[in-house]
Design a protein around this motif. Structure first.
Motif, short mmCIF file in Angstrom:
data_model
loop_
_atom_site.label_atom_id
_atom_site.label_comp_id
_atom_site.label_asym_id
_atom_site.label_seq_id
_atom_site.Cartn_x
_atom_site.Cartn_y
_atom_site.Cartn_z
N GLY A 20 8.13 102.48 -8.99
CA GLY A 20 7.57 101.23 -8.51
C GLY A 20 7.56 100.13 -9.55
O GLY A 20 7.24 98.97 -9.23
N ILE A 21 7.87 100.46 -10.81
CA ILE A 21 7.85 99.46 -11.89
C ILE A 21 9.16 98.68 -11.86
O ILE A 21 10.23 99.24 -12.07
N THR A 22 9.09 97.39 -11.56
CA THR A 22 10.25 96.51 -11.57
C THR A 22 9.87 95.22 -12.30
O THR A 22 8.71 95.02 -12.68
N ASP A 23 10.84 94.38 -12.48
CA ASP A 23 10.59 93.11 -13.18
C ASP A 23 10.01 92.11 -12.18
O ASP A 23 10.70 91.56 -11.33
N ILE A 24 8.71 91.85 -12.29
CA ILE A 24 8.03 90.93 -11.36
C ILE A 24 7.71 89.60 -12.03
O ILE A 24 6.94 88.80 -11.49
N ARG A 25 8.28 89.36 -13.19
CA ARG A 25 7.92 88.14 -13.91
C ARG A 25 8.26 86.87 -13.13
O ARG A 25 7.49 85.90 -13.13
N GLY A 26 9.41 86.87 -12.45
CA GLY A 26 9.78 85.69 -11.67
C GLY A 26 8.79 85.42 -10.54
O GLY A 26 8.38 84.28 -10.31
N GLU A 83 15.57 95.86 -21.46
CA GLU A 83 15.57 94.59 -22.17
C GLU A 83 14.91 94.72 -23.54
O GLU A 83 15.39 94.17 -24.53
N ARG A 84 13.81 95.46 -23.57
CA ARG A 84 13.12 95.64 -24.84
C ARG A 84 13.92 96.53 -25.79
O ARG A 84 13.95 96.30 -27.01
N MET A 85 14.57 97.56 -25.23
CA MET A 85 15.35 98.47 -26.06
C MET A 85 16.52 97.74 -26.73
O MET A 85 16.83 97.98 -27.90
N MET A 86 17.18 96.86 -26.00
CA MET A 86 18.34 96.17 -26.55
C MET A 86 17.96 95.16 -27.63
O MET A 86 18.83 94.63 -28.31
N SER A 87 16.67 94.88 -27.78
CA SER A 87 16.22 93.98 -28.84
C SER A 87 15.56 94.73 -29.99
O SER A 87 14.97 94.11 -30.87
N VAL A 88 15.63 96.07 -29.96
CA VAL A 88 15.02 96.86 -31.03
C VAL A 88 15.70 96.54 -32.35
O VAL A 88 16.93 96.46 -32.45
N ALA A 89 14.90 96.36 -33.39
CA ALA A 89 15.40 96.06 -34.73
C ALA A 89 14.37 96.56 -35.73
O ALA A 89 13.22 96.87 -35.36
N PRO A 90 14.75 96.66 -37.00
CA PRO A 90 13.78 97.10 -38.02
C PRO A 90 12.54 96.21 -38.04
O PRO A 90 12.63 95.00 -37.88
N CYS A 121 13.19 101.38 -16.37
CA CYS A 121 13.31 100.13 -15.61
C CYS A 121 13.98 99.07 -16.47
O CYS A 121 14.21 99.27 -17.67
N SER A 122 14.28 97.96 -15.85
CA SER A 122 14.97 96.87 -16.56
C SER A 122 14.12 96.30 -17.68
O SER A 122 14.65 95.78 -18.67
N LEU A 123 12.80 96.35 -17.54
CA LEU A 123 11.92 95.85 -18.60
C LEU A 123 12.12 96.65 -19.88
O LEU A 123 12.22 96.09 -20.98
N GLY A 124 12.18 97.98 -19.75
CA GLY A 124 12.40 98.82 -20.91
C GLY A 124 13.76 98.62 -21.52
O GLY A 124 13.91 98.62 -22.75
#
Length: 780
Positions: free
Chosen positions: A67-73, A29-36, A24-27
């Motif tokens: 069913g997992i989507t970005d519901i933060r808004g 977003e988190r993946m693109m911010s992965v860092a050491p 999902c988009s949540l994953g």
């Protein structure tokens, strides 16, 4: 860690590849911010969690993220009291159903103790079953508002349907009566009004309200006056219905707002689970393994691959650094893979420190570095009018200001872009500074001076990219401990450069350089011989292992067949024994009928003689040659023999062809000649005596073994034994009863002391069994 180093190593492209496996988009977003990670403990925890996700995926399939989507808004809007739409509320319900399925997937994993990180996350998720149920009681999964959402909504919709049905009935009647003035006999809906398509020439004569015109203007849609009142009622009911729906949506929005804090925490947890499973899916697809993160410094990469190269095309690398040396000088021809090797070490270090599996063999280790500095590639800046050398030097200057002990420094073509002599001297000075700081360095170069520096510096090690001089192409293999050769003269000679030119060129090379090239050539030749010897040894070892395996399999097959034959023999012996017992039982029954003088205890003794032979004896006898003899003795009348099928000894009474009649105690039986073994052709042994009388012919031994029997059974056998001894004329007997608790011994001796046929009794002497036996003197 400096973002510039991550960009130089192209870690963003690695993240983009791993992001293909998020659910999902949540994953993503988190993946693109992965860092050491900041600490070694955090990185190790992340690797453990990813390892759990990979194990679960391999054993039980991919985790469900449906069913997992970005519901933060939506959650934030509900938190501040806003009204959520049907779509937003339906997405919240789908979210709650999705995390419930995710929780069930993890909690139902067999042996959940193997997945502590996954279990800890899903157990912290907000159950939300009441909220989901409340939403689904109002909104169906297809997004429609259910009639049963509230009694008021159900009543309003029922009334509206009734009104619309009356209006439609009136319109259907008009379709039949006004067909001449209608464009076509249908009921059309314009807005919320039920209309008839009237021809434009009859619009003034057709009573009603005009609601619309066709695009051509030939048709006018009129709501007939007879149904206007019904239409107004239906529209009013529709407005009231919409207000009721809005009220229901507001109530649901308020419930979502009340759970907003938990839902926002769940968003973080679910995105983390998506990240772990995406990393696991990437590791599975790319053949990555769990790296060992070391805090004592040291790289041991086995068959490592660059993560951006296709695994079927990448040449695996073996890299060691950190334990015996801190700097690795890689030399070799252009396009030979030096830069790729440099980036491979850097990228795999970043991946491991970011909690990702790496494309290398399992057990590969990576040192934990607080920071990585990289100067790779041609970064010439035209706008700043900087040369390649200036650009690299500016990066190195900035690097030297920040590098600390334990940092990893990656330098590509160190000292290039300027005068070779000055560039080499500057490169050596930079390396000495980095060595003094305590950094780990991987550098590529063409300078012979740096090869020599690596030879004399204990903290440095030469390495090279292998080059096939025959094909004039690199093999992309990294050779640790071997400096690279320029191969310029060899390549020129293969390409056809005249020999006189080559001779003058070789004469211009300094003696030291020629000596260095000769030394490198010798090292390479020694390495080739070593590799050939190693290959031969590995082949011999593989052949020996194969032979050992084949021999082991042959031995197992032999043992299995031998066991099968043994079991078959035992089954055959069991069958023979069964038939023999049946025959013996028949004979004993006949004897009981014909000889009333035969005592019951004698029949018991005869049955004991026919007890089954132990399986171990059967196994032995099954493989023994039947019909054998001892010392070449022949079977004849009077021979003492052993019948194998019955396990009993007896005397031959008659020999008839391949059959013999054998006396076994009171039993006479005819058996096959091959079933007997001759023990002796002499008279019975001196240790026994024969009793003849009452139609019986019995052998009485000089000893009786009653060990393990009860006192009552033993005394019954002893009485019979004494009777037989008196009849046979024996004067000295030995009763073996053992020591044990002494109960059997004391009972027997007490009985013998009062027996009328016993003259005396005393314990056995030295060599006779001592107190475990009783020697009896029988009255004559």
């Amino acid at each position: 860690m400096h973002e510039r180093a991550l960009g130089t190593l192209e870690f963003d492209k690695v993240r983009e590849r791993m992001a293909r496996y998020v659910a999902c988009s949540l994953g993503r977003e988190r993946m693109m911010s992965v860092a050491p990670f900041v600490s070694l403990a955090e990185a190790r925890e992340e690797l453990s969690a990813v390892d759990e996700a990979l194990t679960a995926t391999l054993r039980y399939g991919t985790a469900p993220f449906g069913g997992i989507t970005d519901i933060r808004g939506s959650v934030q809007r509900a938190r501040i009291g806003g009204l959520l739409s049907v779509e937003q509320l339906s997405a919240v319900a789908a979210w709650l159903a999705g995390i419930r399925a995710l929780r069930q997937y993890v909690t139902r994993l067999p042996d959940s103790s193997l997945y502590p990180h996954l279990v800890a996350v899903v157990e912290s998720l907000f159950p939300g079953r009441d909220l989901e149920r409340a939403i689904r009681e109002v909104i169906a999964e297809d997004g429609t508002i259910l009639d049963r959402a509230s009694p008021e909504l159900q009543r309003l919709r029922q009334e509206r349907r009734t009104v619309e049905a009356r209006a439609r009935k009136l319109l259907e009647q008009m379709l039949r009566t006004e067909s001449q003035r209608l464009q076509e006999p249908v009921i059309a809906l314009r807005g919320n009004a039920l209309c008839l398509p009237v021809k434009v020439e009859y619009k003034n004569s057709f009573p009603g309200v005009i609601r619309d015109y066709s695009a051509s203007g030939s048709t006018v849609y009129i709501e007939p006056r007879a149904v206007v009142e019904q239409g107004e009622m239906a529209r009013e009911l529709l407005l009231r219905e919409e207000r009721e729906i809005e009220r229901l949506l507001l109530l649901l929005s308020q419930q979502v707002g009340a759970c907003a804090e938990w839902l926002e925490v769940d968003v973080e947890s679910v995105s983390m689970l998506d990240l772990w499973f995406a990393k696991a899916a990437y590791a599975k697809a790319e053949g990555c393994e769990l790296p060992v993160l070391r805090d004592d410094a040291g790289w041991q990469l086995r068959r490592a691959r660059h993560p951006l190269l296709a695994k079927e095309n990448a040449v695996p690398l073996d890299v060691e650094m950190g334990e015996n040396y801190r700097m690795l000088m890689i030399t070799g021809p252009n396009t030979g893979g030096k830069t790729v090797t440099l980036k491979t070490v850097g990228l795999l270090t970043v991946m491991a420190m970011s909690g990702c599996f790496i494309p290398a063999e399992r057990g590969s280790s990576v040192a934990w570095c607080e920071d990585i500095h990289a100067d790779i590639g041609d970064e010439q800046s035209i706008e700043q009018s900087l040369s390649t050398f200036s650009s690299h030097l500016r990066n190195i200057v900035d690097m030297l200001r920040h590098v600390r002990r334990g940092h990893l420094v990656l330098l590509d073509e160190l000292g290039a872009g300027t005068d070779p002599g000055e560039g080499a001297a500057l490169a050596i000075a930079i390396l000495e500074k980095l060595a003094a700081v305590g950094a780990y360095v991987v550098a590529t170069t063409h300078y012979a001076e740096l090869k020599a520096y690596a030879f004399r510096e204990p903290l440095a090690m030469n390495a090279s990219m292998e080059f096939d001089i025959q094909s004039l192409s690199p093999t992309y293999r990294l050779l640790i401990g071997v400096p690279g050769r320029s191969n310029a003269f060899a390549i020129a000679r293969r390409l056809g450069l005249p020999e006189d030119i080559l001779a003058r060129a070789e004469a211009n090379v300094s003696t030291e350089d020629r000596r260095l090239e000769a030394m490198i050539a010798e090292i390479e030749e020694a390495r080739r011989r070593q590799e050939k010897a190693l290959t031969a040894a590995e082949l011999s070892l593989a052949s020996a292992a194969r032979m050992e395996r084949e021999l082991s399999e042959a031995q197992e097959t032999f043992d299995r067949k031998a066991e099968e034959r043994l079991q078959a023999s035992i089954r055959q012996a069991d069958e023979i024994l069964r038939k023999a017992r049946e025959t013996a039982e028949t004979v004993i029954a006949e004897l009981r009928e014909k000889q009333s003088s035969l005592k019951d205890h004698e029949l018991v003794e005869l049955k004991k003689m026919l007890a089954p032979v132990p399986r171990s004896d059967l196994g032995k006898s099954a493989t023994r040659k039947q019909g054998g003899s001892s010392g070449g003795l022949r079977v004849q009348v009077g021979s003492q023999v052993k019948v194998h099928s019955l396990g009993q000894k007896g005397e031959v009474l008659e020999v008839s062809g391949d059959k013999v009649m054998v006396q076994l105690g009171v039993l006479r039986t005819k058996v096959d000649l091959a079933d007997v073994e001759v023990l002796s052709n002499k008279e019975p042994l001196t240790s026994t005596s024969r009793v003849r009388g009452s139609g019986l012919d019995k052998t009485v031994r000089m000893e009786l073994d009653v060990r393990g029997e009860t006192v009552e059974d033993a005394l019954q056998r002893i009485d019979k034994y004494l009777d037989d001894a008196v009849l046979s004329g024996l004067s000295r007997l030995v009763i073996i009863h053992g020591k044990g608790t002494g109960a059997l011994r004391d009972g027997i001796r007490y009985h013998l002391a009062r027996h009328p046929q016993v003259k005396s009794r005393e314990p056995g002497g030295l060599g006779e069994g001592g107190d475990g036996v009783t020697v009896v003197q029988v009255r004559s």
